[in-house]
Design a protein around this motif. Structure first.
Motif, PDB file in Angstrom:
ATOM      1  N   UNK A   1       1.263  -1.441  -0.096  1.00 40.69           N
ATOM      2  CA  UNK A   1      -0.011  -0.308   0.514  1.00 40.69           C
ATOM      3  C   UNK A   1       0.966   1.277  -0.118  1.00 40.69           C
ATOM      4  N   UNK A   2       0.033   2.276   0.080  1.00 42.49           N
ATOM      5  CA  UNK A   2       1.489   4.066  -0.142  1.00 42.49           C
ATOM      6  C   UNK A   2       1.196   3.810   1.505  1.00 42.49           C
ATOM      7  N   UNK A   3       2.368   4.479   1.498  1.00 43.69           N
ATOM      8  CA  UNK A   3       2.909   4.645   2.890  1.00 43.69           C
ATOM      9  C   UNK A   3       1.772   5.501   4.027  1.00 43.69           C
ATOM     10  N   UNK A   4       2.363   5.379   5.561  1.00 41.68           N
ATOM     11  CA  UNK A   4       1.244   6.375   5.914  1.00 41.68           C
ATOM     12  C   UNK A   4       2.259   7.896   5.487  1.00 41.68           C
ATOM     13  N   UNK A   5       1.714   8.638   6.052  1.00 40.67           N
ATOM     14  CA  UNK A   5       1.657  10.171   6.711  1.00 40.67           C
ATOM     15  C   UNK A   5       2.807  10.444   7.393  1.00 40.67           C
ATOM     16  N   UNK A   6       4.202  11.366   6.678  1.00 42.58           N
ATOM     17  CA  UNK A   6       5.705  11.829   7.696  1.00 42.58           C
ATOM     18  C   UNK A   6       5.044  12.560   8.738  1.00 42.58           C
ATOM     19  N   UNK A   7       5.866  12.532  10.010  1.00 41.16           N
ATOM     20  CA  UNK A   7       5.866  13.499  10.661  1.00 41.16           C
ATOM     21  C   UNK A   7       6.077  14.239  12.060  1.00 41.16           C
ATOM     22  N   UNK A   8       6.068  14.777  12.636  1.00 38.12           N
ATOM     23  CA  UNK A   8       7.490  15.752  13.400  1.00 38.12           C
ATOM     24  C   UNK A   8       7.848  16.848  12.616  1.00 38.12           C
ATOM     25  N   UNK A   9       6.617  17.493  11.943  1.00 40.45           N
ATOM     26  CA  UNK A   9       7.806  18.430  11.486  1.00 40.45           C
ATOM     27  C   UNK A   9       8.385  19.908  12.587  1.00 40.45           C
ATOM     28  N   UNK A  10       9.846  19.843  11.793  1.00 41.49           N
ATOM     29  CA  UNK A  10      10.732  20.827  13.003  1.00 41.49           C
ATOM     30  C   UNK A  10      10.905  21.556  11.880  1.00 41.49           C
ATOM     31  N   UNK A  11      11.780  22.821  12.835  1.00 42.46           N
ATOM     32  CA  UNK A  11      12.412  24.298  11.796  1.00 42.46           C
ATOM     33  C   UNK A  11      13.801  24.055  12.914  1.00 42.46           C
ATOM     34  N   UNK A  12      14.731  23.758  12.304  1.00 40.24           N
ATOM     35  CA  UNK A  12      16.199  23.042  12.273  1.00 40.24           C
ATOM     36  C   UNK A  12      16.939  24.446  12.738  1.00 40.24           C
ATOM     37  N   UNK A  13      17.025  25.554  11.316  1.00 35.65           N
ATOM     38  CA  UNK A  13      17.466  26.887  11.313  1.00 35.65           C
ATOM     39  C   UNK A  13      16.437  27.519  10.109  1.00 35.65           C
TER      40      UNK A  13
ATOM     41  N   UNK B   1       5.862   5.558  -2.063  1.00 30.28           N
ATOM     42  CA  UNK B   1       6.763   4.977  -2.771  1.00 30.28           C
ATOM     43  C   UNK B   1       6.417   4.133  -3.603  1.00 30.28           C
ATOM     44  N   UNK B   2       5.909   2.259  -4.831  1.00 30.03           N
ATOM     45  CA  UNK B   2       5.413   1.849  -5.137  1.00 30.03           C
ATOM     46  C   UNK B   2       4.501   2.405  -5.972  1.00 30.03           C
ATOM     47  N   UNK B   3       3.446   1.832  -4.822  1.00 22.28           N
ATOM     48  CA  UNK B   3       1.934   2.298  -4.410  1.00 22.28           C
ATOM     49  C   UNK B   3       1.709   3.364  -4.570  1.00 22.28           C
ATOM     50  N   UNK B   4       2.566   4.604  -4.763  1.00 20.91           N
ATOM     51  CA  UNK B   4       1.732   5.928  -4.869  1.00 20.91           C
ATOM     52  C   UNK B   4       2.401   6.441  -4.424  1.00 20.91           C
ATOM     53  N   UNK B   5       1.892   7.730  -4.189  1.00 29.43           N
ATOM     54  CA  UNK B   5       1.997   8.882  -3.002  1.00 29.43           C
ATOM     55  C   UNK B   5       1.129   8.493  -1.684  1.00 29.43           C
ATOM     56  N   UNK B   6       1.199   8.755  -0.678  1.00 29.12           N
ATOM     57  CA  UNK B   6      -0.207   8.666   0.459  1.00 29.12           C
ATOM     58  C   UNK B   6      -0.091  10.012   1.130  1.00 29.12           C
ATOM     59  N   UNK B   7      -0.968   9.636   1.908  1.00 28.22           N
ATOM     60  CA  UNK B   7      -1.788  10.586   2.432  1.00 28.22           C
ATOM     61  C   UNK B   7      -1.173  12.156   3.026  1.00 28.22           C
ATOM     62  N   UNK B   8      -0.616  13.411   2.408  1.00 31.33           N
ATOM     63  CA  UNK B   8      -0.004  14.425   3.255  1.00 31.33           C
ATOM     64  C   UNK B   8      -0.269  14.118   4.795  1.00 31.33           C
ATOM     65  N   UNK B   9       0.941  15.062   5.440  1.00 35.00           N
ATOM     66  CA  UNK B   9       0.922  15.132   6.750  1.00 35.00           C
ATOM     67  C   UNK B   9       0.289  16.458   7.325  1.00 35.00           C
ATOM     68  N   UNK B  10      -0.799  16.154   8.252  1.00 36.86           N
ATOM     69  CA  UNK B  10      -1.538  17.061   8.772  1.00 36.86           C
ATOM     70  C   UNK B  10       0.075  18.696   8.568  1.00 36.86           C
TER      71      UNK B  10
END
Length: 1439
Positions: free
Chosen positions: A709-721, A789-798
């Motif tokens: 299946x398509x991957x789950x959404x990434x999480x934990x978006x952080x500003x580093x600089x 991934x190979x199955x496609x683009x997953x849902x975007x993160x919040x």
């Protein structure tokens, strides 16, 4: 025959047993019939008497009316008158007599009738009383057995419900309970028993038909409480409770004024809400159970709004069929949960269960499959029980029973079925068929009209009979046509007259013939005939008779001649297979038999359905980590299919297991309960009433993994600089990759308050850090990220939080990021993170880690001192608690801003957690290994050292195959010490670690060395043995030798082959290798070595025979050879020796052997023949020479000689010196038994034989001893003795025996003090040489009185006892010291001290240890160690 649902009259029918048939009613009806019969008999008798008298009068009139003359007539008339008068007188007399007799008879008859009536009345009363008593006894017994049968613990059917009411309103709490005996119910308020008498009029408690109510009149605020009801009987107790909330009026809260309702009325049931929001909190999952077990499927849910009086509707479905409560299933909905309970599981209960919560707002549902396996069979190999037993087409005496066959994947095929019936209300099961039925359908006949029955089925195979199926629903033997014959006639007004159709047919006596006779069902073993009742049929009950005729025979045979059929259906058995028959039916009642019906068309007994063909192609596809979706093509012939059975097998095992235990009706099935990562194949077979089809073709092999299946959404978006024009972002990988590796990420951005998103990168980004440029300083931005991934683009993160684009200028470092967890266990975990991108004014020097429990406000710091690593193991956490973490970086300017808070982590070890293990393979390579059953195609094993990825290919090699990964060390040394960890991606955090320390390093290297350089373990090292012929045998024994092993003997670096002088052989079954040398000479001095090779394993053992060691062996061999030669002729078995007899005579003794008659024996003294009175008997083998009184003239050299034609032998003995006299003196002193046992129970007796009878004798112990009762002195001319009666501790000491011959004193002393210092009797070797890794055991024997103390020393220091060093002392005299697995450190001097209070001895042993492969040290023949004396302990000073 079409199978229809149960008609409505069956549903309405109440299934009673025969108890409703009243005995008294039948008795009254019988009495009425008997009276009616007697009355009709009396009336017929009266009519016959009347007819007889009238005929007599008529005949007399005919006689008198004949024609005569007047005279004759007058004369005759007078004669007749006289005769008549005479007759009258006679008749009057007879009448008077008869009347008197009749009156007497009548009086006697009346008395007799009265007596009979009294007797009959009395007998009838007694019979009635006996009958009533018998009926009462039987009813009492039936009532007792019925009560025992229905006895059960209380069970609540409807529970209490909570209420919220206003003040001064009444509230009623109700619940329903069942049980037998009837439960006693008590009510409680907040745990206190409610008493009606305590508050009269406040509470009203009622109970009707199992419904119990508690009514609270005019409730006030104090009535707010939890009310409980407890139901109890002798079998158990149950309870239910509910809350009652009483609210007070507060002006606008009054709900009734606006609608004009009285205050005392309850709230309206109409609510303003029409939509319920239902969320499942806990759900039931796929469940596996066995027949006979209990189970509850339960869901916890949250219903919004939560209204007490109005709730959504809960519906349970099995395979899309709505379920209702029954004796097998109970349902509950309320208090935030919905449950379905099974009291006794059967395979009938297997299926897909769906819970639907229905409201006006929509439907919320959840589904999961329930698998029910067969119970253990009663007979090994018997099939499982049939299932889904149903009844169809019930009639007065006939019903069709159907069922579904069991799955026999692991058992032999089913050959038939037995059907049992039981009348409702009884426990008497009757088998309906004598021979097993081969199809899953059977017509049961012989039922009784009006009675109710239940049925069950048992399967039969070659091993035995299965358990019975679940019983069917009860069915009544009733005719469905009876209701169709009812007609209603509408009269004026509102009245209807209901009667049967035959009531309008008129007077019909003999019924007409049945019509529409046809075969409704045909089988190979029976034919079911059906017909319509005759018209007209008449009012009397109908019966039917069936006749059959084989086509062409011309004769009819009645089928049911013995039993009448009351139903318009009948199953005809015993038909010849393949032969056509015709049938006709006749109807009958009490008036007669109808004409036969029309003859049917020819009917042949044969199966109308056949076994289905095998299903088509089977396809298996991935579903989850433990399930697979199996699909197949339907069979070409799928008539009357009951469903399909699916089987699975681990690829290559050829062991098939059933996947479902109840036929499924569709060609797609999800097989659950499989092992993740295992490979399976599947097959399918179709099922109908005749049996199961052949197995389908097997599916392709499939590995059990989650579907792609398509991957789950990434999480934990952080500003580093941020530098004011660009931002650097970081984020965490998706928790699930979808079954394939993630190919990249897509990032979108938008400014605050803007609706449209703009893509940042058009091509996928592989790294998880990105610099977003072209931003406006001072603006706010948010971002979202999607993975592909190979199955496609997953849902975007919040969307991320709003980040402000302004330059970072603080001197402290920025936040660490990408906080991840691994090795989560019950009380610890490892936290990993990445360093800050913005380091501030100076480099980062360390980190602080903070944690807290989720939803708590205070952060706690794990480490008091900063850690320089980017990982930390956090310990001492609480199992089952959930924590969050953060990391703060530190530089010279201070502590930077904390990282984003991590996601919550539950501190609890995963079930089946595995750890990294260390080992050595068959080639001696050292590795670390880890297994992960949850691995997927997208998973990757990552090995780290100190939680840094391993990239050094020169020192490590990683091999991964399936769910197994190994990290190999190419050249393990101390540089490789440290912590190694492994993590598996695309899993739920599977990880582990291993600490490689110095001890483990040495263990692995030693094990590797043993495998690379294997040795053959030896039971015994190389040793020698000297035979009695002077032969020398060299031998050793290995633990085990294979048939392919080889060996060789080496003497002084020269290999020796098997020959006459060196006989070499090997017994590989025992592991013994030996070499025998017939003649051992001075040329054989040197080193003897045996080398063994068995595959890769080798072993070597050497024996050094040089110098004194060789001389000792050579002398022993030469001695044994000479001894052998000596023993070929007459020889001395024991050489000449002397001893002293009890009379103090010196006796010379020797033993001879291998003698014969011609053998000559002689005694010689000083080479002169010594004459004796009697020559010894050589056949006895013992020769003796007595010297009565030894004197100086008897001193000299004594010889004994043997000689014959085979050879001669000589034995010599010197008699002279002080030793002989000492032995004579010692023999003279001895202990004798008491002379008078009854007066002296314990006596010590000392005596000495006196050679010179004229010498005076005295006894002394510190002083001269005088004779007394305790010490008696006596003797004779040749003997002197001292007797101590009942010796005690005081008698211990040194006794002296003194003889005065006139010139000097002769003394003999005997020490009776019992003081013996510690001694070493069996000596130890002075030097021991042993190879490293062996076990050393030093054993000796000690003695002393009192028992000595034994202490071991190594290099003059005490030895600490442990598993390595162990000392054992047995029976106070056997001492052993054992050193297990000796090493070079065990070399040294070992000393053993044996000591008591009188002194002791010390003995030293030198131990030399050499390593495997080293040259063996020069071996010197070990000598017995010589003990050294130890002084006695000094007496303690007097105080």
């Amino acid at each position: 025959m079409s199978l229809v649902a149960v008609p409505f009259y069956q549903k309405r029918h109440k299934h009673f047993d025969q108890s409703y048939r009243n005995i008294q009613t039948r008795y009254l009806l019988d009495e009425y019939a008997a009276k009616k019969k007697r009355a009709s008999a009396q009336s017929s008798l009266q009519r016959s008497v009347t007819r007889k008298s009238s005929s007599q009068r008529e005949s007399s009139r005919t006689t008198l009316g004949r024609t005569t003359c007047p005279l004759c007539a007058k004369r005759m008339s007078s004669a007749l008158e006289e005769e008549a008068q005479e007759r009258n007188r006679y008749q009057s007399m007879v009448a008077a007599y008869g009347e008197a007799k009749r009156e007497r008879y009548l009086s006697e008859l009346a008395q007799l009738e009265e007596d009979v009536h009294v007797a009959r009345t009395h007998a009838r009363d007694q019979l009635d009383r006996l009958a009533l008593q018998h009926v009462d006894d039987r009813l009492a017994w039936e009532r007792h057995s019925f009560e025992e049968r229905i006895s059960r613990a209380p069970e609540i059917l409807v529970r209490l419900r909570s209420h919220t009411v206003w003040e001064r309103m009444s509230v009623k709490l109700c619940f329903t309970v069942q049980g037998f005996p009837t439960p006693v119910v008590q009510w409680y308020k907040d745990g206190s028993l409610i008493c009606q008498a305590g508050e009269p009029g406040k509470y009203r408690i009622d109970s009707k038909y199992g419904v119990h109510t508690l009514e609270i009149n005019r409730a006030d605020f104090d009535d707010t409480a939890t009310y409980s009801a407890v139901a109890t009987n002798v079998h158990g107790q149950v309870s239910t409770n509910a809350a009652v909330v009483v609210r007070r009026f507060r002006g606008d809260e009054e709900p009734f004024h606006s609608v004009g309702l009285p205050i005392g009325l309850p709230l309206s049931s109409v609510i303003p809400y029409t939509h319920f929001d239902v969320q499942f909190i806990e759900k039931f999952g796929v469940t596996f159970r066995r027949e006979g077990e209990t189970l509850t499927l339960k869901c916890t849910l949250l219903v919004t709004p939560d209204l007490k009086r109005v709730q959504p509707r809960a519906e349970w479905y099995r395979d899309d069929v709505l379920l209702k409560e029954s004796k097998w299933t109970k349902m509950f909905f309320g208090e935030g949960q919905a449950s379905l309970s099974f009291s006794h599981l059967n395979k009938d209960d297997e299926g897909l269960y769906t819970l639907r919560i229905v409201s006006r707002g929509g439907i919320t549902d959840h589904s999961a499959f329930l698998f029910v396996r067969d119970a253990d069979p009663l007979v090994t190999g018997a099939p499982g029980a049939p299932m889904d037993v149903h009844c169809h087409d019930a009639n007065r005496d006939y019903v069709i029973v159907t069922w579904k066959p069991p799955n026999t994947t692991k058992e032999s095929p089913v050959i038939g079925y037995f059907i049992d019936r039981c009348e409702v209300g009884t426990d008497n099961w009757v088998q309906c068929n004598d021979a097993p039925v081969k199809i899953c359908k059977y017509p049961v006949t012989g039922l009784f009209e009006g009675r109710s029955y239940i049925f069950r089925v048992r399967a039969v195979n070659s091993a035995g009979i299965s358990r019975p199926s679940r019983v069917s629903e009860a069915v009544a033997a009733l005719d469905p046509v009876d209701l169709r014959r009812l007609q209603a006639v509408h009269l004026e007004g509102e009245k209807d007259i209901v009667n049967y159709q035959e009531d309008l047919e008129g007077e019909v006596q003999i019924p007409g013939p049945p019509t529409n006779v046809h075969a409704s069902e045909t089988s190979r073993t029976y034919v079911v005939l059906s017909w319509d009742p005759p018209e007209p049929r008449g009012k009397e009950p109908l019966m039917y008779f069936i006749e059959k005729s084989m086509v062409g025979s011309g004769s009819w045979q009645r089928v049911n001649a013995q039993t009448a059929v009351r139903s318009p259906r009948y199953a005809v058995f015993d038909l010849a297979e393949g032969k056509p028959y015709v049938f006709r039916v006749l109807s009958a009642n009490k008036h007669g038999l109808s004409e036969p019906s029309e003859i049917t068309a020819p009917i042949q007994a044969q199966d109308t359905i056949v076994v289905p063909s095998a299903p088509g192609r089977v396809l298996a596809s991935r579903n989850t980590r433990t399930s697979v979706v199996v699909q197949w093509d339907r069979p070409k012939h799928e008539e009357d299919l009951l469903g399909y059975y699916v089987d699975c097998s681990v690829a290559g095992s050829n062991v098939w297991e059933p996947c479902n235990h109840k036929p499924i009706g569709y060609n797609r099935f999800v097989v659950h309960g499989l092992t993740t990562g295992e490979q399976y194949i599947f097959r399918v077979k179709a099922v109908n009433a005749v049996g199961t089809s052949e197995n389908s073709q097997e599916s392709d092999v499939i590995k059990v993994q989650a579907a792609l299946t398509v991957p789950s959404h990434p999480y934990g978006i952080t500003l580093l600089n941020c530098d004011g024009h660009s931002m650097i972002l970081g984020w965490k990988v998706p928790k699930f990759s979808g079954g394939s590796p993630i190919l990249g990420y897509y990032i979108d951005k938008r400014e605050a308050h803007h609706k449209n998103w703009h893509e940042v990168n058009s091509s996928p980004l592989k790294e998880r850090i990105l610099k977003v440029e072209g931003l406006t300083e001072g603006s706010l931005y948010e971002f979202k990220i999607a993975a592909a991934n190979m199955a496609g683009i997953g849902q975007p993160s919040d969307p991320s939080e709003l980040f402000k684009c302004e330059a970072w200028t603080m001197p402290e470092p920025g936040p660490a990021y990408d906080l991840t967890f691994c090795e989560v266990r019950d009380t610890s975990l490892v936290l990993l993170w990445k360093p800050p991108v913005y380091s501030g004014s100076s480099p980062v020097s360390g980190y602080f880690v903070d944690y807290k429990e989720e939803d708590s406000g205070e952060w706690l710091t794990v480490n008091e001192v900063t850690t320089p690593h980017r990982y930390l193991k956090v310990c001492d956490l609480h199992q089952g608690k959930t924590y969050v973490f953060r990391v703060r970086a530190v530089n010279a300017s201070g502590v930077g801003r904390p990282s984003d808070t991590s996601e919550p982590v539950l501190v609890e070890a995963r079930p089946g957690t595995k750890e990294v293990s260390a080992g050595v393979d068959e080639e001696g390579n050292i590795y670390l290994s880890f297994d992960c059953p949850e691995v997927t195609d997208a998973s990757h094993f990552t090995w780290c050292k100190s939680y840094e990825d391993i990239a050094d290919d020169d020192r490590f090699k990683v091999e991964t195959a399936g769910d197994h990964s190994k990290l190999y060390f190419k050249n393990l040394d101390k540089e490789d010490l440290g912590t190694y960890s492994v993590s598996v991606s695309d899993t739920d955090g599977v990880s582990s670690s291993f600490v490689l320390d110095e001890e483990e390093l040495e263990r692995l290297k030693a094990l590797s060395n043993e495998i690379k350089n294997p040795t053959i373990p030896l039971k015994s090292e190389l040793a020698y043995e000297i035979f009695d012929k002077g032969q020398v045998r060299f031998w050793l024994q290995a633990e085990h030798l294979s048939p392919d092993s080889s060996y060789r003997f080496i003497i002084n670096d020269r290999e020796v082959a098997d020959s006459e002088t060196h006989r070499i052989k090997c017994d590989k079954s025992t592991g013994v290798i030996e070499m025998v040398m017939d003649r051992f000479t001075v040329d054989n001095e040197g080193t003897y070595t045996v080398q063994i090779q068995d595959g890769k394993a080798k072993s070597q053992s050497s024996l050094v025979l040089i110098g004194d060691a060789f001389k000792a062996v050579l002398e022993e061999a030469e001695f044994q050879r000479k001894e052998f030669l000596r023993k070929q002729g007459p020889h001395f078995a024991e050489y000449l020796h002397w001893d002293v007899t009890e009379e103090c005579e010196v006796r010379l003794v020797c033993k001879v052997a291998n003698t014969k008659k011609e053998t000559v024996f002689k005694w010689l003294k000083d080479d002169v023949l010594y004459e004796t009175e009697k020559m010894p008997d050589l056949e006895k083998g013992v020769c003796e020479l007595l010297i009565p009184k030894l004197s100086k003239k008897d001193h000299g050299e004594y010889k004994a000689t043997l000689k014959d034609d085979r050879g001669q032998d000589v034995s010599t003995l010197e008699i002279a010196g002080k030793d002989v006299y000492d032995d004579i003196d010692s023999i003279a002193w001895r202990r004798l038994p008491p002379k008078d046992a009854q007066h002296a129970p314990e006596v010590s007796h000392m005596q000495c034989k006196i050679v010179n009878r004229m010498c005076p004798v005295t006894f002394q112990r510190d002083a001269k001893i005088a004779s007394s009762e305790h010490m008696r002195i006596g003797g004779s001319e040749e003997m002197a003795w001292l007797q101590i009666c009942e010796p005690t501790e005081k008698d211990k000491g040194k006794y002296t025996f003194e003889i005065l011959d006139g010139k000097k004193n002769h003394q003999r002393s005997l020490d009776l003090s019992g003081q013996d210092r510690g001694k070493v009797i069996g000596g130890l070797p002075d030097v021991v040489t042993i190879m490293e890794g062996k076990t050393l055991n030093l054993t000796c024997t000690v003695f002393g009185n009192p028992d000595p103390e034994v202490v071991w020393f190594k290099n003059d220091k005490d030895i600490e006892l442990s598993d390595h060093f162990s000392v054992k002392v047995e029976q106070a005299k056997y001492v052993s010291m054992t050193i297990k697995g000796v090493t070079s450190e065990d070399s040294g001097k070992y000393s053993m001290h044996v000591k008591n209070k009188y002194g002791g001895e010390k003995i030293d042993v030198t131990v030399s240890v050499y390593k495997h492969g080293e040259e063996i040290p020069d071996v010197v023949l070990p000598q017995q160690a010589k003990p050294k004396l130890l002084p006695a302990a000094a007496p303690s000073p007097a105080h």
